[in-house]
Design a protein around this motif. Structure first.
Motif, short mmCIF file in Angstrom:
data_model
loop_
_atom_site.label_atom_id
_atom_site.label_comp_id
_atom_site.label_asym_id
_atom_site.label_seq_id
_atom_site.Cartn_x
_atom_site.Cartn_y
_atom_site.Cartn_z
N SER A 163 0.83 -1.21 0.00
CA SER A 163 0.00 0.00 0.00
C SER A 163 0.87 1.25 0.00
O SER A 163 0.61 2.21 -0.74
CB SER A 163 -0.92 0.01 1.21
N GLY A 164 1.89 1.25 0.82
CA GLY A 164 2.79 2.39 0.90
C GLY A 164 3.58 2.60 -0.38
O GLY A 164 3.79 3.74 -0.81
N ILE A 165 4.00 1.51 -0.99
CA ILE A 165 4.75 1.59 -2.25
C ILE A 165 3.86 2.15 -3.36
O ILE A 165 4.27 3.03 -4.12
CB ILE A 165 5.32 0.21 -2.63
N ILE A 166 2.63 1.67 -3.42
CA ILE A 166 1.68 2.17 -4.43
C ILE A 166 1.41 3.66 -4.21
O ILE A 166 1.39 4.44 -5.16
CB ILE A 166 0.38 1.34 -4.41
N ALA A 167 1.23 4.05 -2.97
CA ALA A 167 0.99 5.46 -2.66
C ALA A 167 2.19 6.32 -3.06
O ALA A 167 2.03 7.39 -3.65
CB ALA A 167 0.69 5.63 -1.17
N LYS A 168 3.39 5.85 -2.74
CA LYS A 168 4.60 6.63 -3.03
C LYS A 168 4.89 6.71 -4.52
O LYS A 168 5.17 7.79 -5.05
CB LYS A 168 5.79 5.99 -2.30
N LEU A 169 4.84 5.56 -5.20
CA LEU A 169 5.24 5.53 -6.60
C LEU A 169 4.16 6.00 -7.57
O LEU A 169 4.46 6.61 -8.59
CB LEU A 169 5.69 4.12 -7.00
N TYR A 170 2.91 5.68 -7.26
CA TYR A 170 1.82 6.00 -8.18
C TYR A 170 0.91 7.12 -7.68
O TYR A 170 0.04 7.59 -8.39
CB TYR A 170 0.98 4.76 -8.46
N GLY A 171 1.10 7.53 -6.42
CA GLY A 171 0.27 8.60 -5.88
C GLY A 171 -1.18 8.21 -5.67
O GLY A 171 -2.07 9.06 -5.73
N ILE A 172 -1.41 6.93 -5.41
CA ILE A 172 -2.79 6.43 -5.23
C ILE A 172 -2.93 5.89 -3.81
O ILE A 172 -2.21 4.98 -3.41
CB ILE A 172 -3.10 5.31 -6.25
N GLN A 173 -3.85 6.45 -3.06
CA GLN A 173 -4.10 6.04 -1.68
C GLN A 173 -5.08 4.86 -1.64
O GLN A 173 -5.90 4.70 -2.56
CB GLN A 173 -4.66 7.20 -0.87
N PRO A 174 -5.04 4.03 -0.59
CA PRO A 174 -5.92 2.87 -0.49
C PRO A 174 -7.42 3.19 -0.62
O PRO A 174 -8.19 2.36 -1.10
CB PRO A 174 -5.60 2.29 0.88
N LYS A 175 -7.85 4.38 -0.23
CA LYS A 175 -9.27 4.72 -0.33
C LYS A 175 -9.67 5.14 -1.75
O LYS A 175 -10.85 5.24 -2.05
CB LYS A 175 -9.62 5.84 0.65
N ASP A 176 -8.68 5.36 -2.60
CA ASP A 176 -8.94 5.75 -3.99
C ASP A 176 -9.52 4.56 -4.76
O ASP A 176 -9.08 3.43 -4.58
CB ASP A 176 -7.62 6.20 -4.63
N SER A 177 -10.47 4.82 -5.63
CA SER A 177 -11.11 3.75 -6.40
C SER A 177 -10.13 3.06 -7.35
O SER A 177 -10.36 1.92 -7.76
CB SER A 177 -12.30 4.29 -7.19
N ARG A 178 -9.02 3.68 -7.68
CA ARG A 178 -8.03 3.09 -8.58
C ARG A 178 -7.01 2.21 -7.86
O ARG A 178 -6.20 1.54 -8.50
CB ARG A 178 -7.27 4.21 -9.32
N PHE A 179 -7.05 2.20 -6.54
CA PHE A 179 -6.04 1.50 -5.76
C PHE A 179 -5.98 0.01 -6.08
O PHE A 179 -4.90 -0.55 -6.31
CB PHE A 179 -6.27 1.70 -4.26
N GLN A 180 -7.13 -0.67 -6.08
CA GLN A 180 -7.13 -2.12 -6.32
C GLN A 180 -6.57 -2.46 -7.70
O GLN A 180 -5.84 -3.42 -7.86
CB GLN A 180 -8.53 -2.71 -6.17
N LYS A 181 -6.89 -1.63 -8.68
CA LYS A 181 -6.36 -1.85 -10.03
C LYS A 181 -4.84 -1.70 -10.05
O LYS A 181 -4.13 -2.49 -10.67
CB LYS A 181 -7.01 -0.87 -11.00
N ALA A 182 -4.34 -0.69 -9.34
CA ALA A 182 -2.89 -0.48 -9.26
C ALA A 182 -2.21 -1.65 -8.54
O ALA A 182 -1.15 -2.12 -8.95
CB ALA A 182 -2.58 0.83 -8.55
N LYS A 183 -2.85 -2.12 -7.48
CA LYS A 183 -2.29 -3.26 -6.72
C LYS A 183 -2.29 -4.52 -7.58
O LYS A 183 -1.29 -5.24 -7.63
CB LYS A 183 -3.11 -3.49 -5.45
N ASP A 184 -3.38 -4.77 -8.28
CA ASP A 184 -3.45 -5.95 -9.16
C ASP A 184 -2.38 -5.88 -10.25
O ASP A 184 -1.75 -6.87 -10.57
CB ASP A 184 -4.84 -6.06 -9.81
N PHE A 185 -2.17 -4.67 -10.80
CA PHE A 185 -1.14 -4.49 -11.82
C PHE A 185 0.24 -4.78 -11.25
O PHE A 185 1.02 -5.53 -11.85
CB PHE A 185 -1.20 -3.07 -12.39
N LEU A 186 0.54 -4.21 -10.10
CA LEU A 186 1.84 -4.42 -9.47
C LEU A 186 2.08 -5.90 -9.19
O LEU A 186 3.17 -6.43 -9.44
CB LEU A 186 1.95 -3.61 -8.18
#
Length: 81
Positions: A34-57
Motif C-alpha cells: 500500500s505504501g509503495i503504491i501510494a509513493k510511486l503512483y500517488g494512489i491512496q488505499p481509499k482511492d477507487s483506482r487502488f485495487q487496479k494499481a495493486k493488481d497491476f503491481l
C-alpha cells in the motif's frame, strides 16, 4: 477471423507493454505494498483506482505469492508510463 483479432490484440498488448519504463524497487524494512503504491503512483488505499494499481503491481511481480508478506531485500519490478 477471430484468431486474427486475437493475434492483433496480443500484438497491441505487447506494443503497449514495451512502451512502459521499468525500473527495480528494493523493499526496505517497514515497506508495505500500500505504501509503495501510494509513493510511486500517488494512489491512496481509499482511492477507487487502488485495487487496479495493486493488481497491476502483483501481475508484473509473480514472485509475490502473498501481498501481505513482503520482506526487505525483495526486488520489485515497477513500471511507469
Amino acid at each position: 477471423m477471430l484468431l486474427k483479432q486475437r493475434v492483433n490484440f496480443q500484438q497491441k498488448a505487447i506494443t503497449i507493454q514495451s512502451t512502459l519504463t521499468s525500473h527495480p524497487h528494493t523493499i526496505k524494512n517497514g515497506d508495505t505494498l500500500s505504501g509503495i503504491i501510494a509513493k510511486l503512483y500517488g494512489i491512496q488505499p481509499k482511492d477507487s483506482r487502488f485495487q487496479k494499481a495493486k493488481d497491476f503491481l502483483l501481475s508484473i511481480n509473480p514472485q509475490i505469492k502473498n501481498p501481505n508478506q513482503i520482506y526487505p531485500g525483495l526486488v520489485l519490478r515497477v513500471d511507469e508510463s
